[in-house]
Every structure is written in structure tokens, then in C-alpha cells.
Design a protein around this motif. Structure first.
Motif, PDB file in Angstrom:
ATOM      1  N   HIS A 155       4.880 -33.194  75.688  1.00 33.19           N
ATOM      2  CA  HIS A 155       5.966 -32.425  75.089  1.00 33.19           C
ATOM      3  C   HIS A 155       5.489 -31.067  74.584  1.00 33.19           C
ATOM      4  CE1 HIS A 155       8.987 -35.916  74.056  1.00 33.19           C
ATOM      5  NE2 HIS A 155       8.558 -35.963  75.306  1.00 33.19           N
ATOM      6  N   LEU A 156       4.319 -30.631  75.019  1.00 31.42           N
ATOM      7  CA  LEU A 156       3.730 -29.417  74.447  1.00 31.42           C
ATOM      8  C   LEU A 156       3.936 -28.163  75.305  1.00 31.42           C
ATOM      9  CD1 LEU A 156       0.374 -30.862  73.052  1.00 31.42           C
ATOM     10  CD2 LEU A 156       2.426 -30.226  71.772  1.00 31.42           C
ATOM     11  N   GLY A 157       4.702 -28.279  76.387  1.00 34.90           N
ATOM     12  CA  GLY A 157       5.044 -27.098  77.169  1.00 34.90           C
ATOM     13  C   GLY A 157       3.905 -26.601  78.042  1.00 34.90           C
ATOM     14  N   ARG A 158       4.067 -25.355  78.519  1.00 36.57           N
ATOM     15  CA  ARG A 158       3.106 -24.778  79.460  1.00 36.57           C
ATOM     16  C   ARG A 158       2.003 -23.966  78.794  1.00 36.57           C
ATOM     17  NH1 ARG A 158       5.011 -25.584  84.450  1.00 36.57           N
ATOM     18  NH2 ARG A 158       7.258 -25.927  84.700  1.00 36.57           N
ATOM     19  N   ASP A 159       2.241 -23.498  77.592  1.00 32.93           N
ATOM     20  CA  ASP A 159       1.302 -22.562  76.974  1.00 32.93           C
ATOM     21  C   ASP A 159       0.253 -23.229  76.096  1.00 32.93           C
ATOM     22  OD1 ASP A 159       2.674 -20.427  78.147  1.00 32.93           O
ATOM     23  OD2 ASP A 159       4.095 -20.317  76.473  1.00 32.93           O
ATOM     24  N   ILE A 160       0.455 -24.497  75.783  1.00 35.30           N
ATOM     25  CA  ILE A 160      -0.488 -25.229  74.942  1.00 35.30           C
ATOM     26  C   ILE A 160      -1.339 -26.141  75.814  1.00 35.30           C
ATOM     27  CG2 ILE A 160      -0.745 -26.949  73.097  1.00 35.30           C
ATOM     28  CD1 ILE A 160       0.175 -24.273  72.052  1.00 35.30           C
ATOM     29  N   GLU A 161      -2.637 -26.155  75.544  1.00 33.30           N
ATOM     30  CA  GLU A 161      -3.549 -27.051  76.239  1.00 33.30           C
ATOM     31  C   GLU A 161      -4.244 -27.945  75.220  1.00 33.30           C
ATOM     32  OE1 GLU A 161      -3.596 -27.197  79.392  1.00 33.30           O
ATOM     33  OE2 GLU A 161      -2.892 -25.255  80.116  1.00 33.30           O
ATOM     34  N   VAL A 162      -4.611 -29.140  75.683  1.00 36.65           N
ATOM     35  CA  VAL A 162      -5.427 -30.050  74.879  1.00 36.65           C
ATOM     36  C   VAL A 162      -6.722 -30.297  75.643  1.00 36.65           C
ATOM     37  CG1 VAL A 162      -5.629 -32.338  73.846  1.00 36.65           C
ATOM     38  CG2 VAL A 162      -3.423 -31.158  73.825  1.00 36.65           C
ATOM     39  N   TYR A 163      -7.842 -30.059  74.976  1.00 32.88           N
ATOM     40  CA  TYR A 163      -9.153 -30.236  75.581  1.00 32.88           C
ATOM     41  C   TYR A 163      -9.866 -31.398  74.895  1.00 32.88           C
ATOM     42  CZ  TYR A 163      -8.339 -25.625  77.577  1.00 32.88           C
ATOM     43  OH  TYR A 163      -7.804 -24.559  78.255  1.00 32.88           O
ATOM     44  N   ASP A 164     -10.389 -32.298  75.690  1.00 32.94           N
ATOM     45  CA  ASP A 164     -11.262 -33.340  75.145  1.00 32.94           C
ATOM     46  C   ASP A 164     -12.684 -32.803  75.244  1.00 32.94           C
ATOM     47  OD1 ASP A 164     -12.822 -35.595  74.578  1.00 32.94           O
ATOM     48  OD2 ASP A 164     -11.326 -36.952  75.408  1.00 32.94           O
ATOM     49  N   VAL A 165     -13.306 -32.614  74.082  1.00 30.49           N
ATOM     50  CA  VAL A 165     -14.638 -31.994  74.068  1.00 30.49           C
ATOM     51  C   VAL A 165     -15.748 -33.036  73.935  1.00 30.49           C
ATOM     52  CG1 VAL A 165     -13.642 -29.903  73.070  1.00 30.49           C
ATOM     53  CG2 VAL A 165     -14.718 -31.591  71.556  1.00 30.49           C
ATOM     54  N   GLY A 166     -15.402 -34.335  73.934  1.00 33.12           N
ATOM     55  CA  GLY A 166     -16.441 -35.351  73.928  1.00 33.12           C
ATOM     56  C   GLY A 166     -16.599 -36.052  72.597  1.00 33.12           C
ATOM     57  N   ASP A 167     -17.816 -36.531  72.340  1.00 31.71           N
ATOM     58  CA  ASP A 167     -18.074 -37.369  71.176  1.00 31.71           C
ATOM     59  C   ASP A 167     -19.351 -36.952  70.453  1.00 31.71           C
ATOM     60  OD1 ASP A 167     -15.980 -39.425  71.495  1.00 31.71           O
ATOM     61  OD2 ASP A 167     -17.083 -39.984  73.302  1.00 31.71           O
ATOM     62  N   ILE A 168     -19.371 -37.230  69.164  1.00 28.03           N
ATOM     63  CA  ILE A 168     -20.619 -37.314  68.420  1.00 28.03           C
ATOM     64  C   ILE A 168     -21.008 -38.784  68.431  1.00 28.03           C
ATOM     65  CG2 ILE A 168     -21.730 -37.021  66.173  1.00 28.03           C
ATOM     66  CD1 ILE A 168     -21.107 -34.392  67.644  1.00 28.03           C
ATOM     67  N   ASP A 169     -22.167 -39.076  68.993  1.00 30.33           N
ATOM     68  CA  ASP A 169     -22.541 -40.461  69.237  1.00 30.33           C
ATOM     69  C   ASP A 169     -24.061 -40.575  69.180  1.00 30.33           C
ATOM     70  OD1 ASP A 169     -22.753 -43.079  70.013  1.00 30.33           O
ATOM     71  OD2 ASP A 169     -22.182 -42.732  72.108  1.00 30.33           O
ATOM     72  N   GLY A 170     -24.575 -41.250  68.168  1.00 30.24           N
ATOM     73  CA  GLY A 170     -26.020 -41.436  68.033  1.00 30.24           C
ATOM     74  C   GLY A 170     -26.313 -42.776  67.394  1.00 30.24           C
ATOM     75  N   PRO A 171     -26.332 -43.852  68.179  1.00 31.31           N
ATOM     76  CA  PRO A 171     -26.489 -45.191  67.595  1.00 31.31           C
ATOM     77  C   PRO A 171     -27.792 -45.388  66.827  1.00 31.31           C
ATOM     78  CG  PRO A 171     -26.691 -45.247  69.998  1.00 31.31           C
ATOM     79  CD  PRO A 171     -26.179 -43.897  69.644  1.00 31.31           C
ATOM     80  N   ASN A 172     -28.809 -44.607  67.153  1.00 32.32           N
ATOM     81  CA  ASN A 172     -30.092 -44.741  66.466  1.00 32.32           C
ATOM     82  C   ASN A 172     -30.315 -43.670  65.410  1.00 32.32           C
ATOM     83  OD1 ASN A 172     -30.880 -46.997  68.046  1.00 32.32           O
ATOM     84  ND2 ASN A 172     -31.408 -45.612  69.722  1.00 32.32           N
ATOM     85  N   ARG A 173     -29.273 -42.935  65.103  1.00 31.85           N
ATOM     86  CA  ARG A 173     -29.376 -41.869  64.110  1.00 31.85           C
ATOM     87  C   ARG A 173     -28.741 -42.334  62.801  1.00 31.85           C
ATOM     88  NH1 ARG A 173     -31.731 -36.863  64.722  1.00 31.85           N
ATOM     89  NH2 ARG A 173     -29.817 -35.630  64.582  1.00 31.85           N
ATOM     90  N   THR A 174     -29.119 -41.678  61.713  1.00 33.88           N
ATOM     91  CA  THR A 174     -28.553 -42.044  60.419  1.00 33.88           C
ATOM     92  C   THR A 174     -27.137 -41.507  60.300  1.00 33.88           C
ATOM     93  OG1 THR A 174     -29.278 -40.057  59.240  1.00 33.88           O
ATOM     94  CG2 THR A 174     -30.854 -41.899  59.397  1.00 33.88           C
ATOM     95  N   MET A 175     -26.401 -42.079  59.368  1.00 30.79           N
ATOM     96  CA  MET A 175     -25.044 -41.617  59.127  1.00 30.79           C
ATOM     97  C   MET A 175     -25.034 -40.157  58.711  1.00 30.79           C
ATOM     98  SD  MET A 175     -22.236 -43.088  56.453  1.00 30.79           S
ATOM     99  CE  MET A 175     -22.841 -41.993  55.171  1.00 30.79           C
ATOM    100  N   GLU A 176     -25.980 -39.764  57.848  1.00 29.33           N
ATOM    101  CA  GLU A 176     -26.047 -38.379  57.378  1.00 29.33           C
ATOM    102  C   GLU A 176     -26.322 -37.423  58.532  1.00 29.33           C
ATOM    103  OE1 GLU A 176     -27.503 -40.967  56.062  1.00 29.33           O
ATOM    104  OE2 GLU A 176     -27.497 -40.896  53.869  1.00 29.33           O
ATOM    105  N   GLN A 177     -27.179 -37.832  59.473  1.00 29.98           N
ATOM    106  CA  GLN A 177     -27.462 -36.981  60.640  1.00 29.98           C
ATOM    107  C   GLN A 177     -26.229 -36.822  61.519  1.00 29.98           C
ATOM    108  OE1 GLN A 177     -30.791 -39.339  62.023  1.00 29.98           O
ATOM    109  NE2 GLN A 177     -32.268 -37.733  61.470  1.00 29.98           N
ATOM    110  N   LEU A 178     -25.478 -37.898  61.683  1.00 28.66           N
ATOM    111  CA  LEU A 178     -24.267 -37.828  62.494  1.00 28.66           C
ATOM    112  C   LEU A 178     -23.209 -36.958  61.829  1.00 28.66           C
ATOM    113  CD1 LEU A 178     -24.022 -41.544  63.656  1.00 28.66           C
ATOM    114  CD2 LEU A 178     -24.713 -39.572  65.032  1.00 28.66           C
TER     115      LEU A 178
END
Length: 337
Positions: free
Chosen positions: A91-114
Motif C-alpha cells: 500500500h506504499l505506492g510507487r515512490d516509497i521503497e523498503v530495503y531489507d539490509v540484513g541482520d546483526i547476528d553474533g551467537p558467540n559475541r556478548t550482548m554489549e558487543q551486539l
């Protein structure tokens, strides 16, 4: 950005697994899955968009939920919400785009680092003139998102307020236990207090039986924090709630909006980290969300705590996707106007 080079940590480029439908140029039949485009934030050749566009980014972590003794599972929230969003009509018409830019994902990283990695990604999105929509993950998402918005707009926005739809204050002290999904807004408060900077926080839907007296005491003794309980929202006329929200947000130049899916009655949102027997109404929440979006003040928003492993027939993920559908439409119309 705070780093000169563009090389985001814990960053995973979006994959088309949620959007396998063929492109559909007919806007009368197209779905989000036909229209969403993929974008790599680490591509330093990308120019900034001339007009505001939307960017989806997942935060694949529920480490904070685990530390906070909640039900793990929100790490898979981004995947399932994307699947539900892909089915929504465009419903967003022709002039609006939605981009999926991916994820922040680090299973072996700390919560603070993420959280730090998310904040850098948000800065990058603002640099590209992408409106950030963060899909959690646990509510530890909030601190990283907020810091990214704050640093990404430091020169332009001096009064960034926070509106949280939640049954929990998430203002717990963290000096002994460390940060978790229940400490993010205390971290925001402390960050701004230490810097002598603006911080204003409104929580809508608080449940008295879900917060200890220490938290109510902290709120009572702290300036610029206010709330409505879920029971107050149930009893009050909608116009009175909206008036209270408007009064509190009047001096906010921009608003960071966060929606915790555990703020809703378990009949509507069973797949969350902490279920609620007496939660907010989705319809009332949507009306308030649309009102906030129409203000033109929203700088970014997120939906968090969707836990697919505890969901029933995708109810919670679908509700989260529905909020994204309506918020983007209002924001797009406000931006055009």
C-alpha cells in the motif's frame, strides 16, 4: 559514523529467503514480498537516498532475555516476522521503497558487543536516509537502537524522546548483574544523565504485578519519566489517553518508538518472552501508534520479544508485521505531506 571505515561488525547481509515471490509491478496485486529489495550496508559506493525510504534490520539476539530469566526464542523473531510481512499487500505506492539490509547476528559475541554493532548499523542507515525499522530479538535491542539514533542525529536532534509500549519499565539497575533485556531504558537514562543531556521516557501499558516497588520508586523520584498502566488505558477514553501522550511528547523534537510484543494479552500474542494474562488491546495500541506516526516525529521504531517457538499459528509474528504495515503507511504519507 563513529568509525571512518564502513565495515560493520556482526553484520549479515540480507538473504532472499523471506521474499521468494516474483517481482510484481502491478501495485493493485503486489505484496511486500514482491517489492522488498535487498541492500548491503557495507557497500561504501551506496549514495544516500534523495528522499526518505524504509530499511528493515533484524537483531538476532535474545541473550538479554536469557540473562533476565525470560523464555528464550526471540532470536528467531526477525525470521518469522519477515515471513509474515512478505504476505502483506503493498500500500506504499510507487515512490516509497523498503530495503531489507540484513541482520546483526553474533551467537558467540556478548550482548554489549551486539548492541554496539546495532548502533553502528543504525548510524549507517541514517547516513543513507533510511528510516530504521528494527526487528528483534529481545528488548536488549532498544539500547543499541537508541544509541545509534542518538549518535546518528547528534548535530540535528537535541531532544530525542522515548515512547515504549510495554508492561515492564525495563529500568532495572544493572551494576551487579550486568545489562539484560530489562535494563535498556535505565542504561539510556544513565547515559544521558552522565552527559547532562535530554532524556524523556513514556511507557504505555505498565502492569503493576509485573514490576517491583523499587522500579515504581525510581520512576517517582526521577524527572521526565511517566507511564500509564494497562488498567488505566482500559478505563480511560481514547481522547484522554491521546491528550496525555501529546502533552508528554510536546517538547520531544524526535521520538524513538519501541513496541514490546509482550505488552499484549496472551490471546493476541502468545509467542513472547513473558506472557501476559492482562495485556493491552492491539486495536487501542494501533490507534495510538498511528497517532504518534502522524506527528512526523518518529525517527525509528522497533518490534521486539516475538518468540516463534512459543507462538500459536503465527499470531504474534503476524501482529508484529501488522504494526509495521500500518506504521510505514502513516510515516510515508506524513513524509510526503
Amino acid at each position: 559514523m563513529r568509525k571512518e571505515e564502513i565495515m560493520l561488525q556482526d553484520y549479515r547481509v540480507a538473504r532472499p529467503y523471506s521474499y521468494l515471490q516474483a517481482s510484481d509491478k502491478d501495485l493493485y496485486t503486489a505484496k511486500w514480498g514482491n517489492k522488498i529489495q535487498l541492500l548491503d550496508l557495507n557497500d561504501d559506493s551506496l549514495p544516500a537516498f534523495d528522499t526518505l525510504q524504509f530499511g528493515l534490520i533484524g537483531f538476532k539476539s535474545d541473550k538479554g532475555v536469557y540473562i533476565n530469566n525470560g523464555r528464550p526464542g526471540a532470536v528467531e523473531g526477525p525470521r518469522e516476522i519477515r515471513h509474515q510481512l512478505a504476505k502483506m499487500p503493498w500500500h506504499l505506492g510507487r515512490d516509497i521503497e523498503v530495503y531489507d539490509v540484513g541482520d546483526i547476528d553474533g551467537p558467540n559475541r556478548t550482548m554489549e558487543q551486539l548492541q554496539e554493532s546495532l548502533s553502528y548499523a543504525i548510524e549507517r542507515m541514517l547516513q543513507l536516509n533510511l528510516f530504521p525499522i528494527v526487528i528483534g530479538g529481545g528488548h536488549e535491542t532498544a539500547f543499541g537502537h537508541y544509541v545509534g539514533l542518538k549518535h546518528g542525529t547528534r548535530k540535528d536532534v537535541s531532544r530525542l524522546g522515548v515512547v515504549n509500549f510495554d508492561v515492564h519499565f525495563d529500568l532495572r539497575p544493572y551494576y551487579k548483574s550486568g545489562p539484560n533485556s530489562g535494563t535498556g531504558f535505565r542504561q539510556m537514562h544513565d547515559l544521558n544523565h552522565d552527559r547532562g543531556e535530554y532524556f524523556k521516557y513514556l511507557v504505555l501499558g505498565i502492569q503493576e504485578h509485573s514490576n517491583n516497588l523499587n522500579l515504581f520508586d525510581f520512576v517517582a523520584k526521577t524527572d521526565n519519566i511517566d507511564f500509564l498502566t494497562s488498567q488505566e488505558m482500559y478505563k480511560m477514553p481514547y481522547d484522554k489517553i491521546r491528550e496525555m501522550v501529546d502533552e508528554f511528547t510536546a517538547d520531544m523534537e524526535k521520538i524513538y518508538l519501541t513496541i514490546d510484543m509482550d505488552s499484549f494479552n496472551s490471546a493476541f500474542a502468545p509467542g513472547v518472552s513473558a506472557i501476559q494474562s492482562l495485556g493491552n488491546s492491539p486495536q487501542l495500541t494501533l490507534a495510538l501508534l498511528e497517532h504518534l506516526a502522524a506527528s512526523g516525529k518518529l525517527l525509528g521504531f522497533d518490534v521486539v520479544e516475538t518468540s516463534p517457538s512459543h507462538d500459536i499459528d503465527h499470531h504474534t509474528a503476524n501482529l508484529a508485521a501488522t504494526f509495521i504495515f500500518y506504521l510505514t503507511r502513516i510515516i510515508a504519507n506524513t513524509n510526503v505531506d
